[in-house]
Write a protein that holds these residues in place. Structure first.
Motif, mmCIF file in Angstrom:
data_model
loop_
_atom_site.group_PDB
_atom_site.id
_atom_site.type_symbol
_atom_site.label_atom_id
_atom_site.label_comp_id
_atom_site.label_asym_id
_atom_site.label_seq_id
_atom_site.Cartn_x
_atom_site.Cartn_y
_atom_site.Cartn_z
ATOM 1 N N HIS A 1 1.075 -1.098 0.318
ATOM 2 C CA HIS A 1 -0.291 0.414 0.167
ATOM 3 C C HIS A 1 0.850 1.167 0.003
ATOM 4 O O HIS A 1 2.130 1.312 1.027
ATOM 5 C CB HIS A 1 -0.845 0.050 0.960
ATOM 6 C CG HIS A 1 -2.038 1.069 1.476
ATOM 7 N ND1 HIS A 1 -1.819 2.096 0.927
ATOM 8 C CD2 HIS A 1 -3.582 0.585 1.354
ATOM 9 C CE1 HIS A 1 -2.731 2.672 1.097
ATOM 10 N NE2 HIS A 1 -3.760 2.109 1.504
ATOM 11 N N ASN B 1 6.973 -10.052 -5.191
ATOM 12 C CA ASN B 1 6.515 -10.101 -5.924
ATOM 13 C C ASN B 1 6.472 -11.151 -7.721
ATOM 14 O O ASN B 1 6.065 -11.502 -8.421
ATOM 15 C CB ASN B 1 5.349 -9.174 -6.220
ATOM 16 C CG ASN B 1 4.173 -8.707 -5.680
ATOM 17 O OD1 ASN B 1 4.574 -9.537 -4.179
ATOM 18 N ND2 ASN B 1 3.201 -8.159 -5.480
ATOM 19 N N ARG C 1 -2.934 -12.644 -7.918
ATOM 20 C CA ARG C 1 -3.012 -11.656 -6.808
ATOM 21 C C ARG C 1 -4.027 -11.118 -5.628
ATOM 22 O O ARG C 1 -4.559 -11.720 -4.599
ATOM 23 C CB ARG C 1 -1.964 -11.091 -5.975
ATOM 24 C CG ARG C 1 -0.778 -11.540 -6.190
ATOM 25 C CD ARG C 1 0.627 -10.287 -6.075
ATOM 26 N NE ARG C 1 1.683 -11.204 -5.594
ATOM 27 C CZ ARG C 1 2.538 -11.937 -4.273
ATOM 28 N NH1 ARG C 1 1.517 -11.758 -3.566
ATOM 29 N NH2 ARG C 1 3.532 -12.182 -4.796
ATOM 30 N N ARG C 2 -4.745 -10.089 -6.492
ATOM 31 C CA ARG C 2 -5.648 -9.899 -6.526
ATOM 32 C C ARG C 2 -6.959 -10.285 -6.693
ATOM 33 O O ARG C 2 -8.367 -10.409 -5.367
ATOM 34 C CB ARG C 2 -6.562 -9.104 -7.525
ATOM 35 C CG ARG C 2 -5.894 -6.996 -7.360
ATOM 36 C CD ARG C 2 -6.402 -6.596 -8.391
ATOM 37 N NE ARG C 2 -6.490 -6.502 -10.084
ATOM 38 C CZ ARG C 2 -4.923 -6.463 -10.772
ATOM 39 N NH1 ARG C 2 -3.896 -6.460 -10.667
ATOM 40 N NH2 ARG C 2 -5.152 -6.779 -12.646
ATOM 41 N N VAL D 1 -6.765 -12.535 -2.780
ATOM 42 C CA VAL D 1 -7.161 -11.134 -2.077
ATOM 43 C C VAL D 1 -8.695 -10.695 -1.716
ATOM 44 O O VAL D 1 -9.409 -10.429 -0.662
ATOM 45 C CB VAL D 1 -6.528 -9.652 -2.542
ATOM 46 C CG1 VAL D 1 -7.155 -9.034 -1.619
ATOM 47 C CG2 VAL D 1 -4.961 -9.794 -1.797
ATOM 48 N N ASP E 1 -10.755 -11.398 1.207
ATOM 49 C CA ASP E 1 -11.515 -9.777 1.708
ATOM 50 C C ASP E 1 -13.158 -10.768 1.931
ATOM 51 O O ASP E 1 -13.684 -10.427 3.311
ATOM 52 C CB ASP E 1 -11.828 -8.875 0.771
ATOM 53 C CG ASP E 1 -10.837 -8.472 0.402
ATOM 54 O OD1 ASP E 1 -9.304 -8.334 1.814
ATOM 55 O OD2 ASP E 1 -10.283 -7.518 -0.371
ATOM 56 N N ARG F 1 -7.218 0.014 2.839
ATOM 57 C CA ARG F 1 -6.952 0.446 1.829
ATOM 58 C C ARG F 1 -7.521 1.734 0.985
ATOM 59 O O ARG F 1 -8.846 1.724 1.307
ATOM 60 C CB ARG F 1 -6.859 -0.957 1.080
ATOM 61 C CG ARG F 1 -6.508 -2.215 1.147
ATOM 62 C CD ARG F 1 -7.021 -3.826 -0.266
ATOM 63 N NE ARG F 1 -6.631 -4.326 0.725
ATOM 64 C CZ ARG F 1 -7.275 -5.112 0.856
ATOM 65 N NH1 ARG F 1 -8.523 -5.382 0.115
ATOM 66 N NH2 ARG F 1 -7.767 -6.737 1.494
ATOM 67 N N HIS G 1 -3.557 -1.543 -5.365
ATOM 68 C CA HIS G 1 -2.189 -1.847 -3.900
ATOM 69 C C HIS G 1 -1.231 -3.323 -5.102
ATOM 70 O O HIS G 1 -1.824 -3.757 -5.710
ATOM 71 C CB HIS G 1 -2.792 -2.613 -3.149
ATOM 72 C CG HIS G 1 -2.841 -2.759 -1.653
ATOM 73 N ND1 HIS G 1 -1.631 -3.787 -1.984
ATOM 74 C CD2 HIS G 1 -2.521 -2.626 -0.624
ATOM 75 C CE1 HIS G 1 -1.199 -3.458 -0.266
ATOM 76 N NE2 HIS G 1 -2.100 -3.028 0.070
ATOM 77 N N HIS H 1 -0.140 -5.913 -2.994
ATOM 78 C CA HIS H 1 -0.794 -7.445 -2.678
ATOM 79 C C HIS H 1 0.579 -8.120 -2.229
ATOM 80 O O HIS H 1 0.279 -8.993 -2.409
ATOM 81 C CB HIS H 1 -2.216 -7.755 -3.050
ATOM 82 C CG HIS H 1 -3.080 -7.243 -3.674
ATOM 83 N ND1 HIS H 1 -4.245 -6.691 -2.375
ATOM 84 C CD2 HIS H 1 -4.135 -6.625 -4.465
ATOM 85 C CE1 HIS H 1 -4.853 -6.319 -2.647
ATOM 86 N NE2 HIS H 1 -4.740 -5.581 -3.610
ATOM 87 N N TYR I 1 -1.058 -10.666 2.836
ATOM 88 C CA TYR I 1 -1.866 -10.039 3.267
ATOM 89 C C TYR I 1 -1.937 -10.195 4.960
ATOM 90 O O TYR I 1 -2.360 -11.342 5.542
ATOM 91 C CB TYR I 1 -3.035 -11.528 2.381
ATOM 92 C CG TYR I 1 -4.725 -10.853 3.030
ATOM 93 C CD1 TYR I 1 -5.248 -10.592 2.539
ATOM 94 C CD2 TYR I 1 -5.585 -11.345 3.874
ATOM 95 C CE1 TYR I 1 -6.722 -9.949 2.456
ATOM 96 C CE2 TYR I 1 -6.318 -10.953 4.395
ATOM 97 C CZ TYR I 1 -7.129 -10.725 3.446
ATOM 98 O OH TYR I 1 -9.148 -9.846 3.408
ATOM 99 N N LEU J 1 -0.340 -15.589 0.270
ATOM 100 C CA LEU J 1 -0.561 -14.943 -0.790
ATOM 101 C C LEU J 1 0.654 -15.213 -1.552
ATOM 102 O O LEU J 1 1.825 -13.980 -1.841
ATOM 103 C CB LEU J 1 -1.505 -13.210 -0.551
ATOM 104 C CG LEU J 1 -1.530 -12.822 -1.521
ATOM 105 C CD1 LEU J 1 -2.612 -13.418 -2.006
ATOM 106 C CD2 LEU J 1 -1.753 -11.472 -0.608
#
Ligand SMILES: Cc1ncc(COP(=O)(O)O)c(C=O)c1O
Length: 399
Positions: free
Chosen positions: A147, A198, A275-276, A279, A283, A297, A303, A305, A308, A374
């Protein structure tokens, strides 16, 4: 409904095999590109590093990128080129990896921590403003978890006070703020390609810089302070002696690292999409559990990510954070903690006299943070088992 017994108490684990906290996604393309380096006979800094630097700069929208062997090297070189030395103060936050502050200590400067915002664990610009003194030379904001920090506010404070900014972008390869990439706000941004990052080459890093002048200085500093790197020295053409113009470091990226990164970079968007999706699934389920608080966020950001992190609401649970971690591991889910507050690590306590109570938001997070697995190689089944394990552990420890 009966709550299944925890594996740590003798129940059957949520899954039979252990889900590692992280697994890298490396394919045949990376292996073949490394083989190409081996076959070419050129292993260290050379054409593949130059190509990666060009392509990563293009991705970031940065004037220039310098390939290094770690993010730590980038953070350190950032302070070196900003002229940080004994007697100076450098401001960062305690919810970070030790190397963010260790490099300040390498320069014999003084590490000054400011507290984090409780809901994001990012540098609090108000605290930053209060921490500035006549000795402050640089600020190292950490884009925690991926972030972005509030860079407009931080750059305003830095600009008003003539202070340099070295961004810790270890978690922030894909992070943007109002469409602009992290690393391009400050004087230098340091990125990590460590095994869990990443994109990765096992160990590696890069610095993005906002001027050619800074780039030239980093190129010299990353290789012993020599005026000619090995690629240029051994190239065909007239013989070229090197000269040592400054006592530099051994921080250069090798072509076998760049070989991997060229392909990892090409996969970055696909990795980010996965990754999204993970997440999103976390979430959906975890925000329903009052004993857990994922971090806030903001809306004007992208982000990365990278991790997590979840803040356990320990007053609603009958366990400590470490009991929670052990219970998850017993369910066969690999867990991690990012991070235990750095000001309370032995070196920083002994050297600077930091104590409990100095940075209350960081300390509270330090005792209640857990990170869930993650990474793109996780299957849908893996995601579901993580969620099921979290739900089971919380249900067993609920007050
Ligand atoms: C916030 C942060 N900064 C810096 C680093 C150091 O990165 P590297 O291992 O590439 O030196 C890490 C590594 O995990 C990190 O998490």
């Amino acid at each position: 409904m009966t709550i299944p017994k925890l594996a740590i108490d003798g129940g059957k684990p949520v899954r039979d095999d252990f889900l590692f906290f992280h697994k890298s996604s490396v394919g045949r393309e990376e292996v073949e590109e490394i083989a190409d380096s081996f076959e070419s006979g050129w292993l260290t800094t050379g054409p593949k590093t130059a190509e990666f630097e060009r392509r990563f700069a293009e991705y970031l929208g940065a004037p220039s990128v310098v390939g290094l062997n770690s993010c730590t090297a980038g953070l350190h070189l950032g302070l070196v080129v900003m002229g940080v030395e004994e007697g100076d103060e450098v401001i960062t936050t305690p919810i970070t990896f030790p190397s963010t502050a260790n490099v300040i200590e390498h320069q014999r400067a003084t590490t000054v921590f400011v507290d984090v915002e409780p809901e994001t664990l990012l540098m609090d610009p108000t605290g930053l403003e209060r921490a500035i003194t006549s000795k402050t030379r640089a600020i190292t904001p950490v884009h925690y978890a991926g972030h972005p920090c509030d860079m407009p506010a931080i750059m305003q404070i830095a600009g008003d006070n003539g202070i340099r900014v070295v961004e810790d972008c270890a978690h922030a390869i894909e992070s943007t703020l109002d469409g602009r990439h992290c690393g391009t706000f400050g004087d230098i941004g340091a990125f990590s390609f460590y095994a869990t990052k990443n994109i990765t080459c096992g160990e590696g890093g890069a610095a993005c810089v906002n001027s050619e002048e800074l780039r030239d200085r980093l190129i010299v500093l990353r290789l012993h302070g020599l005026t000619k790197d090995a690629w240029k020295r051994y190239d065909k053409g007239g013989f070229a002696h090197y000269e040592c113009v400054v006592p530099g470091f051994k921080y250069n990226m090798m072509d076998i690292q760049a070989a991997m990164l060229l392909h990892q970079l090409g996969k970055l968007n696909a990795f980010a999409e996965r990754r999204r999706a993970i997440v999103h699934k976390y979430d959906e389920s975890l925000t329903q559990i009052p004993e857990l608080r994922p971090l806030t966020r903001r809306s004007n950001i992208q982000h990365a990510h990278h991790i997590y992190p979840v803040l356990l609401q320990l007053d609603m649970l009958k366990c400590s954070r470490d009991q929670f971690l052990n219970a998850m591991q017993a369910e066969n889910i690999g867990m991690a903690v990012h991070f235990r507050a750095l000001h309370l690590h032995p070196y920083y306590v002994q050297k600077h006299g930091f104590k409990r109570g100095d940075f209350p938001n960081a300390e509270k997070a330090s005792e209640s943070l857990v990170s869930l697995p993650l990474y793109p190689a996780m299957s849908d089944h893996d995601i579901l088992t993580v969620i099921e394990a979290v739900e089971r552990v919380v249900a067993n420890y609920r007050r």
